[in-house]
Design a protein around this motif. Structure first.
Motif, PDB file in Angstrom:
ATOM      1  N   MET A  77      52.687  17.018  38.146  1.00 45.38           N
ATOM      2  CA  MET A  77      53.428  18.103  37.505  1.00 45.38           C
ATOM      3  C   MET A  77      52.544  18.882  36.529  1.00 45.38           C
ATOM      4  SD  MET A  77      56.646  18.125  38.600  1.00 45.38           S
ATOM      5  CE  MET A  77      55.814  17.996  40.187  1.00 45.38           C
ATOM      6  N   ALA A  78      51.701  18.167  35.755  1.00 43.99           N
ATOM      7  CA  ALA A  78      50.825  18.841  34.802  1.00 43.99           C
ATOM      8  C   ALA A  78      49.782  19.686  35.516  1.00 43.99           C
ATOM      9  CB  ALA A  78      50.139  17.803  33.912  1.00 43.99           C
ATOM     10  N   ARG A  79      49.262  19.193  36.628  1.00 45.35           N
ATOM     11  CA  ARG A  79      48.269  19.968  37.379  1.00 45.35           C
ATOM     12  C   ARG A  79      48.899  21.230  37.962  1.00 45.35           C
ATOM     13  NH1 ARG A  79      46.863  21.245  42.077  1.00 45.35           N
ATOM     14  NH2 ARG A  79      48.634  20.116  42.968  1.00 45.35           N
ATOM     15  N   MET A  80      50.116  21.102  38.492  1.00 43.73           N
ATOM     16  CA  MET A  80      50.799  22.272  39.048  1.00 43.73           C
ATOM     17  C   MET A  80      51.160  23.269  37.951  1.00 43.73           C
ATOM     18  SD  MET A  80      53.251  20.516  41.947  1.00 43.73           S
ATOM     19  CE  MET A  80      53.753  22.091  42.617  1.00 43.73           C
ATOM     20  N   ALA A  81      51.502  22.763  36.764  1.00 47.59           N
ATOM     21  CA  ALA A  81      51.808  23.679  35.662  1.00 47.59           C
ATOM     22  C   ALA A  81      50.561  24.397  35.183  1.00 47.59           C
ATOM     23  CB  ALA A  81      52.444  22.899  34.508  1.00 47.59           C
ATOM     24  N   GLN A  82      49.425  23.692  35.150  1.00 49.93           N
ATOM     25  CA  GLN A  82      48.188  24.306  34.678  1.00 49.93           C
ATOM     26  C   GLN A  82      47.675  25.352  35.655  1.00 49.93           C
ATOM     27  OE1 GLN A  82      44.610  21.827  34.362  1.00 49.93           O
ATOM     28  NE2 GLN A  82      44.436  22.526  32.226  1.00 49.93           N
ATOM     29  N   SER A  83      47.860  25.109  36.949  1.00 53.83           N
ATOM     30  CA  SER A  83      47.399  26.071  37.956  1.00 53.83           C
ATOM     31  C   SER A  83      48.448  27.131  38.276  1.00 53.83           C
ATOM     32  CB  SER A  83      47.021  25.324  39.242  1.00 53.83           C
ATOM     33  OG  SER A  83      48.143  24.652  39.780  1.00 53.83           O
ATOM     34  N   THR A  84      49.521  27.173  37.487  1.00 53.65           N
ATOM     35  CA  THR A  84      50.640  28.129  37.630  1.00 53.65           C
ATOM     36  C   THR A  84      51.385  27.979  38.956  1.00 53.65           C
ATOM     37  OG1 THR A  84      49.316  29.913  38.600  1.00 53.65           O
ATOM     38  CG2 THR A  84      49.406  29.806  36.187  1.00 53.65           C
ATOM     39  N   GLU A  85      51.132  26.914  39.712  1.00 45.03           N
ATOM     40  CA  GLU A  85      51.886  26.696  40.956  1.00 45.03           C
ATOM     41  C   GLU A  85      53.360  26.464  40.653  1.00 45.03           C
ATOM     42  OE1 GLU A  85      50.093  24.216  44.180  1.00 45.03           O
ATOM     43  OE2 GLU A  85      48.544  23.852  42.679  1.00 45.03           O
ATOM     44  N   ALA A 312      56.230  19.296  33.521  1.00 48.02           N
ATOM     45  CA  ALA A 312      56.014  20.500  34.324  1.00 48.02           C
ATOM     46  C   ALA A 312      56.440  21.761  33.582  1.00 48.02           C
ATOM     47  CB  ALA A 312      56.770  20.393  35.645  1.00 48.02           C
ATOM     48  N   TYR A 313      57.302  21.607  32.567  1.00 46.85           N
ATOM     49  CA  TYR A 313      57.804  22.759  31.830  1.00 46.85           C
ATOM     50  C   TYR A 313      57.036  23.004  30.545  1.00 46.85           C
ATOM     51  CZ  TYR A 313      61.736  22.914  35.049  1.00 46.85           C
ATOM     52  OH  TYR A 313      62.497  23.027  36.183  1.00 46.85           O
ATOM     53  N   LEU A 314      56.057  22.154  30.262  1.00 46.34           N
ATOM     54  CA  LEU A 314      55.201  22.423  29.120  1.00 46.34           C
ATOM     55  C   LEU A 314      54.248  23.552  29.449  1.00 46.34           C
ATOM     56  CD1 LEU A 314      54.303  18.802  27.956  1.00 46.34           C
ATOM     57  CD2 LEU A 314      55.833  20.415  26.815  1.00 46.34           C
ATOM     58  N   HIS A 315      53.907  24.354  28.441  1.00 49.98           N
ATOM     59  CA  HIS A 315      52.988  25.460  28.659  1.00 49.98           C
ATOM     60  C   HIS A 315      51.616  24.918  29.021  1.00 49.98           C
ATOM     61  CE1 HIS A 315      50.734  29.217  27.940  1.00 49.98           C
ATOM     62  NE2 HIS A 315      51.902  29.820  28.102  1.00 49.98           N
ATOM     63  N   ALA A 316      50.913  25.618  29.879  1.00 48.30           N
ATOM     64  CA  ALA A 316      49.598  25.144  30.349  1.00 48.30           C
ATOM     65  C   ALA A 316      48.630  24.940  29.195  1.00 48.30           C
ATOM     66  CB  ALA A 316      49.009  26.151  31.349  1.00 48.30           C
ATOM     67  N   ARG A 317      48.776  25.713  28.107  1.00 45.87           N
ATOM     68  CA  ARG A 317      47.857  25.564  26.978  1.00 45.87           C
ATOM     69  C   ARG A 317      48.296  24.473  26.009  1.00 45.87           C
ATOM     70  NH1 ARG A 317      47.790  31.666  24.983  1.00 45.87           N
ATOM     71  NH2 ARG A 317      49.994  31.343  25.493  1.00 45.87           N
ATOM     72  N   ALA A 318      49.438  23.859  26.270  1.00 43.95           N
ATOM     73  CA  ALA A 318      49.929  22.799  25.375  1.00 43.95           C
ATOM     74  C   ALA A 318      49.266  21.470  25.725  1.00 43.95           C
ATOM     75  CB  ALA A 318      51.444  22.693  25.498  1.00 43.95           C
ATOM     76  N   GLY A 319      47.944  21.429  25.630  1.00 41.03           N
ATOM     77  CA  GLY A 319      47.202  20.206  25.940  1.00 41.03           C
ATOM     78  C   GLY A 319      46.761  20.202  27.387  1.00 41.03           C
ATOM     79  N   GLY A 320      45.605  19.656  27.670  1.00 38.68           N
ATOM     80  CA  GLY A 320      45.117  19.573  29.027  1.00 38.68           C
ATOM     81  C   GLY A 320      45.799  18.462  29.807  1.00 38.68           C
ATOM     82  N   ILE A 321      45.388  18.345  31.084  1.00 44.39           N
ATOM     83  CA  ILE A 321      45.986  17.317  31.945  1.00 44.39           C
ATOM     84  C   ILE A 321      45.679  15.924  31.413  1.00 44.39           C
ATOM     85  CG2 ILE A 321      45.951  16.358  34.271  1.00 44.39           C
ATOM     86  CD1 ILE A 321      45.451  19.096  35.366  1.00 44.39           C
ATOM     87  N   SER A 322      44.463  15.748  30.902  1.00 48.64           N
ATOM     88  CA  SER A 322      44.084  14.415  30.419  1.00 48.64           C
ATOM     89  C   SER A 322      44.984  13.946  29.287  1.00 48.64           C
ATOM     90  CB  SER A 322      42.624  14.428  29.962  1.00 48.64           C
ATOM     91  OG  SER A 322      42.436  15.377  28.929  1.00 48.64           O
ATOM     92  N   TYR A 323      45.377  14.869  28.384  1.00 45.92           N
ATOM     93  CA  TYR A 323      46.266  14.492  27.292  1.00 45.92           C
ATOM     94  C   TYR A 323      47.652  14.119  27.815  1.00 45.92           C
ATOM     95  CZ  TYR A 323      42.758  16.367  24.104  1.00 45.92           C
ATOM     96  OH  TYR A 323      41.594  16.603  23.417  1.00 45.92           O
ATOM     97  N   LYS A 324      48.103  14.841  28.806  1.00 43.25           N
ATOM     98  CA  LYS A 324      49.426  14.551  29.357  1.00 43.25           C
ATOM     99  C   LYS A 324      49.426  13.228  30.122  1.00 43.25           C
ATOM    100  CE  LYS A 324      50.393  19.482  29.659  1.00 43.25           C
ATOM    101  NZ  LYS A 324      50.586  20.652  30.537  1.00 43.25           N
ATOM    102  N   VAL A 325      48.352  12.971  30.854  1.00 47.02           N
ATOM    103  CA  VAL A 325      48.249  11.693  31.554  1.00 47.02           C
ATOM    104  C   VAL A 325      48.170  10.547  30.550  1.00 47.02           C
ATOM    105  CG1 VAL A 325      46.785  10.294  33.064  1.00 47.02           C
ATOM    106  CG2 VAL A 325      47.235  12.688  33.626  1.00 47.02           C
ATOM    107  N   PHE A 326      47.422  10.759  29.471  1.00 47.81           N
ATOM    108  CA  PHE A 326      47.345   9.740  28.425  1.00 47.81           C
ATOM    109  C   PHE A 326      48.724   9.494  27.819  1.00 47.81           C
ATOM    110  CE2 PHE A 326      46.807   8.591  23.922  1.00 47.81           C
ATOM    111  CZ  PHE A 326      46.103   7.398  24.067  1.00 47.81           C
TER     112      PHE A 326
END
Length: 379
Positions: A77-85, A312-326
């Protein structure tokens, strides 16, 4: 919608698979290193250590599936949110309710996988692991006091008397060694003691005892009458038998539940053993909590996908994928910790078993729905 479903499912399943594979590889390495310490003792060889570590994998997989679902879904979900998918999917008509229902279906699939692994694969693999270790050491010791079982038997007068059994060792071929049977009358006085070197249990719950030493005390009223009449000591009957068939209500499944680790039991077996303990007026709280935890544990996968969707609803700039996975890893660790703490507290405080087992999942489900509602409404 079929294309959206395929896109989401393929991405999430792939991420969950790789997360589970990484965790299983780590746990296999740890188990194998631990088993190496016993290599060379009591005939325990390196291939046995490897096989024993492999048999531990299904148990780890069962425990890790909900955590892998959480981390894998958060990553996807974080990857799709970051890539705007995911933003494009929302623009195309993927509303919050539809997204939640799509992930709920995937969560049900993961729950079914968890149930199959936990009820069929894990008990079989745990039994094989016990068999391998028992074969290497010549049997499995059941502790200093052994395993104790109890049953109540009805008397012709309408009362009941108690029979207690003790098993010291489990042989590699499945036979019981060091069996002692104590039978008491209605007043709690010892009537009979049977000691057998080995025992096997038939399908009819009939015990075949070998190398038996049997001691029988006369009933209390008969002993009192004999002493009053003859003023002689009461004679205790002592006999040795090469074999004795002893009928019991304790079948092979109940005995296996008492002498084998609790992980070797399926949900149905846990339920039956809990009922047996309750019928015999023994402490059943531990097994009741374990039954409800095992019965409700697959539904944790639904809680995990619901907990991952807000990412998935967090803004892409609200932390990178690594922070969300952590963050997902921390959530998974906290869920496991709360689940274990709730089980121990329920046992100590004598809480309702089903509520004790369901409380962590209910708490995290409400937490995920609250976060999801806040993000959709205010973000």
């Amino acid at each position: 919608m079929k294309t959206v479903r395929r896109l989401l499912y393929r991405d999430i399943v792939g991420a969950v698979f790789f997360v589970a594979l990484a965790f299983l590889s780590l746990f296999f390495f740890i188990d194998f290193v631990d088993e190496l310490e016993d290599v060379g003792r009591h005939g325990y060889t390196l291939p046995m250590a490897l096989i024993s570590s492999l048999f531990e994998i299904p148990g780890h997989l069962y425990e890790l599936i909900p955590i892998a679902v959480l981390i894998g879904t958060i990553y996807s979900m974080a990857r799709m949110a970051q890539s705007t998918e995911f933003t494009i999917l929302r623009t195309g008509g993927l509303g919050p309710g539809r997204a939640l229902s799509l992930l709920a279906v995937l969560g049900v699939v993961f729950a079914l996988i968890t149930f199959v692994v936990g009820d069929f694969v894990v008990p079989a693999s745990e039994r094989e692991a016990v068999r391998v270790k028992a074969a290497a050491s010549g049997g499995q010791d059941l502790g200093r006091t052994g395993a104790w079982l109890r049953e109540r038997r009805a008397t012709p007068q309408g009362g009941s008397h108690q029979v207690s059994l003790n098993v010291q060792r489990l042989a590699p071929d499945g036979a019981l060694e060091g069996v002692r049977i104590f039978e008491f009358d209605e007043q709690g006085r010892l009537q009979e003691r049977i000691a057998a070197a080995r025992a096997r249990i038939d399908a009819d719950a009939v015990w075949t005892l070998q190398d038996v030493q049997r001691t029988v005390w006369p009933p209390a009223n008969a002993a009192s009458a004999t002493q009053a009449q003859a003023q002689t000591p009461v004679q205790v009957q002592l006999e040795r038998l090469p074999e004795l068939r002893w009928a019991s209500n304790l079948g092979a499944d109940v005995v296996a539940a008492a002498v084998l680790p609790i992980d070797t039991m399926s949900t149905v077996e846990l339920w039956r053993y809990t009922e047996h303990l309750s019928d015999q007026e023994q402490a059943a709280q531990r097994h009741a909590i374990r039954f409800w935890r095992k019965a409700l544990y697959p539904f944790a996968c639904l809680v995990m996908v619901a907990l991952a969707l807000p990412f998935a609803y967090l803004h892409a700039r609200a932390g990178g994928i690594s922070y969300k996975v952590f963050g997902g890893i921390m959530l998974g660790i906290s869920f496991v910790l709360l689940n274990n703490v709730a089980g121990h507290l329920g046992l100590l405080r004598d809480w309702t078993p089903w509520l004790t087992a369901a409380a962590p999942s209910i708490f995290y489900l409400l937490l995920s729905l609250a976060a999801f509602t806040w993000l959709v409404r205010y973000r």
